[in-house]
Design a protein around this motif. Structure first.
Motif, mmCIF file in Angstrom:
data_model
loop_
_atom_site.group_PDB
_atom_site.id
_atom_site.type_symbol
_atom_site.label_atom_id
_atom_site.label_comp_id
_atom_site.label_asym_id
_atom_site.label_seq_id
_atom_site.Cartn_x
_atom_site.Cartn_y
_atom_site.Cartn_z
ATOM 1 N N GLU A 1 -31.001 -37.357 7.586
ATOM 2 C CA GLU A 1 -32.057 -36.686 6.813
ATOM 3 C C GLU A 1 -32.066 -37.119 5.352
ATOM 4 O OE1 GLU A 1 -28.564 -33.712 6.948
ATOM 5 O OE2 GLU A 1 -29.517 -35.176 8.282
ATOM 6 N N GLU A 2 -30.933 -37.660 4.863
ATOM 7 C CA GLU A 2 -30.883 -38.148 3.485
ATOM 8 C C GLU A 2 -31.736 -39.397 3.292
ATOM 9 O OE1 GLU A 2 -29.465 -36.552 1.046
ATOM 10 O OE2 GLU A 2 -28.631 -34.997 2.360
ATOM 11 N N ASN A 3 -32.019 -40.105 4.394
ATOM 12 C CA ASN A 3 -32.785 -41.348 4.313
ATOM 13 C C ASN A 3 -34.284 -41.145 4.500
ATOM 14 O OD1 ASN A 3 -30.338 -42.820 4.091
ATOM 15 N ND2 ASN A 3 -30.093 -42.780 6.313
ATOM 16 N N PRO A 24 -40.651 -39.081 3.938
ATOM 17 C CA PRO A 24 -41.349 -38.761 5.197
ATOM 18 C C PRO A 24 -41.339 -37.274 5.535
ATOM 19 C CG PRO A 24 -40.095 -40.777 5.480
ATOM 20 C CD PRO A 24 -39.729 -40.237 4.125
ATOM 21 N N LEU A 25 -40.221 -36.590 5.291
ATOM 22 C CA LEU A 25 -40.173 -35.145 5.542
ATOM 23 C C LEU A 25 -41.173 -34.411 4.644
ATOM 24 C CD1 LEU A 25 -36.330 -34.490 5.894
ATOM 25 C CD2 LEU A 25 -38.057 -34.215 7.684
ATOM 26 N N GLN A 26 -41.265 -34.838 3.384
ATOM 27 C CA GLN A 26 -42.216 -34.214 2.464
ATOM 28 C C GLN A 26 -43.658 -34.460 2.908
ATOM 29 O OE1 GLN A 26 -40.683 -31.982 0.732
ATOM 30 N NE2 GLN A 26 -40.927 -32.678 -1.373
ATOM 31 N N GLN A 27 -43.924 -35.641 3.393
ATOM 32 C CA GLN A 27 -45.287 -35.975 3.826
ATOM 33 C C GLN A 27 -45.688 -35.191 5.072
ATOM 34 O OE1 GLN A 27 -44.513 -40.221 3.984
ATOM 35 N NE2 GLN A 27 -45.771 -40.593 2.171
ATOM 36 N N ILE A 28 -44.765 -35.079 6.004
ATOM 37 C CA ILE A 28 -45.039 -34.297 7.213
ATOM 38 C C ILE A 28 -45.217 -32.820 6.859
ATOM 39 C CG2 ILE A 28 -43.987 -33.458 9.355
ATOM 40 C CD1 ILE A 28 -42.793 -36.294 9.675
ATOM 41 N N ALA A 79 -37.330 -43.739 -1.675
ATOM 42 C CA ALA A 79 -36.460 -42.815 -0.930
ATOM 43 C C ALA A 79 -35.935 -41.646 -1.741
ATOM 44 C CB ALA A 79 -35.288 -43.596 -0.344
ATOM 45 N N THR A 80 -36.545 -41.326 -2.877
ATOM 46 C CA THR A 80 -36.020 -40.244 -3.692
ATOM 47 C C THR A 80 -36.202 -38.881 -3.017
ATOM 48 O OG1 THR A 80 -36.176 -39.109 -5.824
ATOM 49 C CG2 THR A 80 -38.198 -40.065 -4.969
#
Length: 533
Positions: free
Chosen positions: A321-323, A327-331, A502-503
């Motif tokens: 999840e650190e990588n 993408p998590l923010q966009q989803i 990747a920030t």
């Protein structure tokens, strides 16, 4: 044609370069002014958001392109035929410059070193210390294991001496000393290349006075030492440029390899910086390509063997999840703003985190509230990486606008000028712990009065975006004079670009600390060469 004579004065190639950078800077400036940011990165999407682009913004964008184009042309015309005249190898003077700057820096930082004994130890530091004290039984590469082993040397020394604080203080002294030496090497390098002593003194004051240098010298973070490695690599690559590749001898590649290995293992994005440098060196100096590539492949090979073969054998964990912060923010933004998403995609994503938790946790400028949510199933995400990536791509095709907004909100602190936040900026304290690590004000003990609170409150807010703009403007001017000078900029530039990819948070000086550390070099680079050097 007379109307375009000024273009021929700078050259069509240079004009195109300037136009490219002007478009970039104008885009940053135009988009940045549409962002509403209220105080803190953890605020929700009702406080931190981006306003819609309007027609007036298009005109504003175009006007700024013209302004930045004019500005960069004027600066280029001023510096294109100017370069500092190098002093050559003046042994006594350069040694004196090195010794004086290193000693003055250490003395200037001494109030911080003494006031905050044994040093700043935060949550990230404690995570490494925990692994050391548990004999590396629960190893995790979230905080790179090689850095943790490095920290362990000092922790074990402290334990051997009967007090863990002694070991941490030794770490503080060593790190402060390394930073002083690296900065002194930079100032000596600038002096040798003709920068006047008065400017060297101004740069020295910059390092002494601005609080994010002494405060980073005493903090147990991987970022200060990693950034020192990047700065030394910049000097190495600049020498390669000046000598047209002749300085790329075997001894210096060993030196470069050691630095490269260090920042590969001290930050997880370091390997991408090193690979970019290798490719450009091989491209620009083809006569050295075989030696460069052979030596570098060996370094990267060692890195890959350790990461992909040795770490699994040693059961070193890597948090997937650190990588995938962006993408998590966009989803999350697609879910929160009711974007287009299929039922099958919902089923998978709501297994990772329930729908209501996605909506409750989403902070546009910080992904931690999602990945640290108690309901977040990190194991399921890690076990289904391919499916997650497939869904991420599918949602991108259907929700481009939301994806772009999420990206902008999660990165804007690194490219927008005029915005600042204290997250990951200056942290001078010791987190609560059960290891006996505690502060003692040695400055008060020796002098009778304390300056701790004054030092804590002494913060000069300089946003990461300002440093990025200095780098980009400096890069534009330098490559207009000599295209190969781009090589010198690769360490800070590649580091900045990988952070943008990747920030996990929109602000954090520590992630791009090299930009602050290398500022004097960035300011001087356009005038270290004559045109087409």
């Amino acid at each position: 044609m007379k109307n375009y004579k000024w273009i021929s004065n700078i050259g069509k190639k240079n004009f195109l370069i300037i136009m490219f950078f002007s478009i970039c800077l104008s885009s940053f400036f135009t988009i940045g002014r549409k962002i509403v940011f209220e105080t803190w990165v953890s605020n929700g999407y009702d406080a931190n958001y981006i306003k819609p682009i309007q027609l007036v913004d298009i005109f504003f964008w175009g006007g700024n392109i013209l302004f930045f184009t004019f500005f960069l042309i004027v600066i280029l015309l001023l510096v294109r035929n100017f370069a500092f005249k190098g002093r050559g190898n003046q042994y006594k003077q350069k040694k004196l410059i090195f010794a004086c700057t290193a000693c003055l820096l250490f003395l200037g930082w001494m109030p911080y070193i003494l006031s905050f004994y044994p040093g700043s130890v935060l949550g990230d530091s404690l995570a490494s210390i925990y692994q050391v004290l548990n004999n590396y039984q629960d190893m995790n590469n979230h905080h790179p294991i090689i850095y943790t082993i490095f920290v362990g040397i000092f922790i074990n020394i402290g334990i051997g001496l009967g007090n863990i604080n002694y070991g941490i203080f030794l770490y503080t002294l060593i790190q402060s000393g390394i930073m002083c030496i690296v900065i002194a090497i930079l100032l000596q390098y600038l002096f040798i290349n003709g920068v006047p002593k008065v400017i060297i003194c101004i740069f020295l004051l910059y390092y002494i006075i601005l609080p994010f240098f002494p405060s980073y010298a005493i903090i147990m973070w991987k970022d200060p030492l990693y950034s020192c490695g990047l700065l030394l690599l910049m000097l190495f690559l600049n020498e390669a440029n000046k000598s047209r590749g002749e300085s790329l001898n075997e001894w210096k590649w060993r030196y470069c390899g050691f630095i490269g290995m260090m920042f590969c293992f001290f930050r997880n994005n370091g390997v991408y910086v090193l690979v970019t440098c290798i490719l450009l060196v091989a491209l620009f100096y083809k006569s050295k390509a075989k030696k460069v590539i052979g030596f570098s492949v060996a370094i990267i090979g060692i890195y890959l063997v350790i990461i992909h073969f040795l770490f699994p054998v040693l059961n070193v964990k890597t948090d997937y999840e650190e990588n995938v912060g962006i993408p998590l923010q966009q989803i999350a933004r697609v879910i929160v703003y009711d974007g287009e998403i299929s039922e099958d995609e919902k089923e998978f994503l709501f297994h990772i985190l329930p729908e209501e938790k996605w909506k409750e946790s989403y902070s546009p400028c910080l992904v931690d509230s999602i990945k640290w949510n108690e309901a977040f199933d990190a194991s399921y995400l890690s076990e289904n990486r391919g499916e997650f990536f497939k869904i991420w791509l599918s949602l991108f095709e259907k929700n481009i606008k939301l994806y772009l907004e999420a990206y902008i909100m999660n990165t804007f602190g690194f490219w927008q000028i005029g915005e600042w936040n204290g997250y990951g900026y200056i942290d001078i304290y010791i987190s609560d712990n059960d290891y006996g690590i505690e502060n003692a004000d040695l400055f008060q003990k020796f002098t009778g009065f304390s300056i701790q609170e004054r030092l804590r409150q002494f913060i000069i807010p300089v946003g990461e975006g300002w440093f990025a703009w200095v780098m980009l403007i400096s890069l534009c001017l330098s490559i207009c004079k000599s295209f190969k000078s781009v090589l010198t900029y690769i360490p800070p530039l590649a580091n900045w670009l990988t952070i943008l990819l990747a920030t996990p948070v929109a602000f954090s000086l520590r992630y791009v600390y090299i930009l602050a550390l290398a500022l004097p070099m960035l300011l001087c680079l356009p005038v270290l060469y004559k045109d087409n050097d």
